[in-house]
Scaffold this motif. Structure first.
Motif, PDB file in Angstrom:
ATOM      1  N   LEU A  45       0.827  -1.208   0.000  1.00 15.01           N
ATOM      2  CA  LEU A  45       0.000   0.000   0.000  1.00 15.01           C
ATOM      3  C   LEU A  45       0.863   1.260   0.000  1.00 15.01           C
ATOM      4  CD1 LEU A  45      -2.850  -1.026   2.455  1.00 15.01           C
ATOM      5  CD2 LEU A  45      -3.062  -0.592   0.005  1.00 15.01           C
ATOM      6  N   LEU A  46       1.945   1.240   0.753  1.00 15.53           N
ATOM      7  CA  LEU A  46       2.852   2.396   0.766  1.00 15.53           C
ATOM      8  C   LEU A  46       3.501   2.597  -0.603  1.00 15.53           C
ATOM      9  CD1 LEU A  46       4.605   2.083   4.238  1.00 15.53           C
ATOM     10  CD2 LEU A  46       3.046   3.873   3.468  1.00 15.53           C
ATOM     11  N   GLN A  47       3.852   1.495  -1.255  1.00 15.92           N
ATOM     12  CA  GLN A  47       4.430   1.590  -2.589  1.00 15.92           C
ATOM     13  C   GLN A  47       3.420   2.199  -3.558  1.00 15.92           C
ATOM     14  OE1 GLN A  47       3.568  -0.705  -5.381  1.00 15.92           O
ATOM     15  NE2 GLN A  47       5.019   0.296  -6.719  1.00 15.92           N
ATOM     16  N   ASN A  48       2.156   1.779  -3.476  1.00 14.21           N
ATOM     17  CA  ASN A  48       1.105   2.353  -4.326  1.00 14.21           C
ATOM     18  C   ASN A  48       0.959   3.849  -4.080  1.00 14.21           C
ATOM     19  OD1 ASN A  48      -1.202  -0.455  -4.187  1.00 14.21           O
ATOM     20  ND2 ASN A  48       0.488  -0.086  -5.548  1.00 14.21           N
ATOM     21  N   ALA A  49       0.997   4.255  -2.820  1.00 12.73           N
ATOM     22  CA  ALA A  49       0.821   5.663  -2.486  1.00 12.73           C
ATOM     23  C   ALA A  49       2.007   6.505  -2.964  1.00 12.73           C
ATOM     24  CB  ALA A  49       0.633   5.833  -0.977  1.00 12.73           C
ATOM     25  N   LEU A  50       3.214   5.980  -2.861  1.00 18.20           N
ATOM     26  CA  LEU A  50       4.398   6.739  -3.256  1.00 18.20           C
ATOM     27  C   LEU A  50       4.556   6.826  -4.769  1.00 18.20           C
ATOM     28  CD1 LEU A  50       6.972   5.469  -0.622  1.00 18.20           C
ATOM     29  CD2 LEU A  50       5.886   7.705  -0.729  1.00 18.20           C
ATOM     30  N   VAL A  51       4.328   5.730  -5.470  1.00 19.46           N
ATOM     31  CA  VAL A  51       4.502   5.684  -6.916  1.00 19.46           C
ATOM     32  C   VAL A  51       3.275   6.223  -7.637  1.00 19.46           C
ATOM     33  CG1 VAL A  51       4.937   4.119  -8.871  1.00 19.46           C
ATOM     34  CG2 VAL A  51       6.080   3.738  -6.706  1.00 19.46           C
ATOM     35  N   ARG A  52       2.138   6.210  -6.970  1.00 17.74           N
ATOM     36  CA  ARG A  52       0.852   6.676  -7.510  1.00 17.74           C
ATOM     37  C   ARG A  52       0.358   5.804  -8.665  1.00 17.74           C
ATOM     38  NH1 ARG A  52       0.575  13.052  -7.840  1.00 17.74           N
ATOM     39  NH2 ARG A  52      -1.601  12.494  -8.002  1.00 17.74           N
ATOM     40  N   TYR A  53       0.699   4.511  -8.605  1.00 15.69           N
ATOM     41  CA  TYR A  53       0.239   3.560  -9.607  1.00 15.69           C
ATOM     42  C   TYR A  53      -0.166   2.273  -8.900  1.00 15.69           C
ATOM     43  CZ  TYR A  53       0.097   0.254 -13.438  1.00 15.69           C
ATOM     44  OH  TYR A  53      -0.317  -0.703 -14.319  1.00 15.69           O
ATOM     45  N   CYS A  54      -1.308   1.718  -9.305  1.00 16.72           N
ATOM     46  CA  CYS A  54      -1.788   0.461  -8.752  1.00 16.72           C
ATOM     47  C   CYS A  54      -2.175  -0.450  -9.909  1.00 16.72           C
ATOM     48  CB  CYS A  54      -2.983   0.706  -7.841  1.00 16.72           C
ATOM     49  SG  CYS A  54      -3.714  -0.821  -7.192  1.00 16.72           S
ATOM     50  N   GLY A  55      -1.556  -1.613  -9.967  1.00 19.21           N
ATOM     51  CA  GLY A  55      -1.855  -2.574 -11.023  1.00 19.21           C
ATOM     52  C   GLY A  55      -3.293  -3.064 -10.973  1.00 19.21           C
ATOM     53  N   GLY A  56      -3.836  -3.229  -9.768  1.00 22.95           N
ATOM     54  CA  GLY A  56      -5.234  -3.645  -9.622  1.00 22.95           C
ATOM     55  C   GLY A  56      -6.190  -2.602 -10.182  1.00 22.95           C
ATOM     56  N   ASN A  57      -5.910  -1.335  -9.898  1.00 22.85           N
ATOM     57  CA  ASN A  57      -6.720  -0.259 -10.466  1.00 22.85           C
ATOM     58  C   ASN A  57      -6.641  -0.267 -11.990  1.00 22.85           C
ATOM     59  OD1 ASN A  57      -7.417   0.603  -7.923  1.00 22.85           O
ATOM     60  ND2 ASN A  57      -6.472   2.608  -8.103  1.00 22.85           N
ATOM     61  N   HIS A  58      -5.452  -0.512 -12.507  1.00 17.16           N
ATOM     62  CA  HIS A  58      -5.259  -0.534 -13.961  1.00 17.16           C
ATOM     63  C   HIS A  58      -6.090  -1.656 -14.596  1.00 17.16           C
ATOM     64  CE1 HIS A  58      -3.241  -0.045 -17.790  1.00 17.16           C
ATOM     65  NE2 HIS A  58      -3.041  -1.359 -17.806  1.00 17.16           N
ATOM     66  N   LEU A  59      -6.056  -2.841 -14.000  1.00 17.24           N
ATOM     67  CA  LEU A  59      -6.813  -3.970 -14.533  1.00 17.24           C
ATOM     68  C   LEU A  59      -8.315  -3.734 -14.491  1.00 17.24           C
ATOM     69  CD1 LEU A  59      -4.833  -7.005 -13.080  1.00 17.24           C
ATOM     70  CD2 LEU A  59      -4.919  -6.251 -15.447  1.00 17.24           C
ATOM     71  N   LEU A  60      -8.779  -3.041 -13.460  1.00 16.40           N
ATOM     72  CA  LEU A  60     -10.213  -2.776 -13.301  1.00 16.40           C
ATOM     73  C   LEU A  60     -10.655  -1.495 -13.977  1.00 16.40           C
ATOM     74  CD1 LEU A  60     -10.614  -3.822  -9.576  1.00 16.40           C
ATOM     75  CD2 LEU A  60     -11.301  -5.124 -11.590  1.00 16.40           C
ATOM     76  N   GLY A  61      -9.717  -0.743 -14.520  1.00 19.07           N
ATOM     77  CA  GLY A  61     -10.064   0.506 -15.205  1.00 19.07           C
ATOM     78  C   GLY A  61     -10.416   1.642 -14.274  1.00 19.07           C
ATOM     79  N   ILE A  62      -9.903   1.600 -13.049  1.00 21.33           N
ATOM     80  CA  ILE A  62     -10.186   2.632 -12.055  1.00 21.33           C
ATOM     81  C   ILE A  62      -9.080   3.679 -12.094  1.00 21.33           C
ATOM     82  CG2 ILE A  62     -10.487   3.118  -9.588  1.00 21.33           C
ATOM     83  CD1 ILE A  62     -11.436   0.184  -9.318  1.00 21.33           C
ATOM     84  N   ASP A  63      -9.465   4.960 -12.116  1.00 25.90           N
ATOM     85  CA  ASP A  63      -8.496   6.063 -12.106  1.00 25.90           C
ATOM     86  C   ASP A  63      -8.988   7.104 -11.124  1.00 25.90           C
ATOM     87  OD1 ASP A  63      -6.623   7.989 -12.558  1.00 25.90           O
ATOM     88  OD2 ASP A  63      -7.032   8.198 -14.696  1.00 25.90           O
ATOM     89  N   THR A  64      -8.264   7.294 -10.017  1.00 22.10           N
ATOM     90  CA  THR A  64      -8.692   8.242  -8.994  1.00 22.10           C
ATOM     91  C   THR A  64      -7.894   9.541  -9.019  1.00 22.10           C
ATOM     92  OG1 THR A  64      -7.257   7.235  -7.333  1.00 22.10           O
ATOM     93  CG2 THR A  64      -9.512   6.408  -7.473  1.00 22.10           C
ATOM     94  N   THR A  65      -7.109   9.763 -10.071  1.00 20.81           N
ATOM     95  CA  THR A  65      -6.322  10.986 -10.129  1.00 20.81           C
ATOM     96  C   THR A  65      -7.175  12.169 -10.532  1.00 20.81           C
ATOM     97  OG1 THR A  65      -5.655  10.456 -12.391  1.00 20.81           O
ATOM     98  CG2 THR A  65      -4.138   9.897 -10.635  1.00 20.81           C
TER      99      THR A  65
END
Length: 65
Positions: A45-65
């Motif tokens: 989770l910390l890696q997702n927050a720092l890099v601002r990329y989540c593979g799970g979000n990408h697969l599901l088509g979710i973009d919270t930016t």
């Protein structure tokens, strides 16, 4: 990689990640496996927050930016 984590999602991931990593240090010897799983999840989770990329979000088509 295109950023897909931002705003409130990023804050929640950061806080929950820190909480899970700290929980790793709080467990005693009888629950090492559970503490290790919590630490790995928190680090992810910390890696997702720092890099601002989540593979799970990408697969599901979710973009919270």
């Amino acid at each position: 990689m295109q950023r897909n984590v931002g705003g409130l999602d990023r804050i929640v991931r950061g806080v929950l990640g820190i909480w899970l990593v700290v929980a790793f240090a709080a467990y005693r010897d009888d629950k090492r496996e559970r503490a290790l799983v919590a630490a790995i999840a928190g680090a992810g989770l910390l890696q997702n927050a720092l890099v601002r990329y989540c593979g799970g979000n990408h697969l599901l088509g979710i973009d919270t930016t």
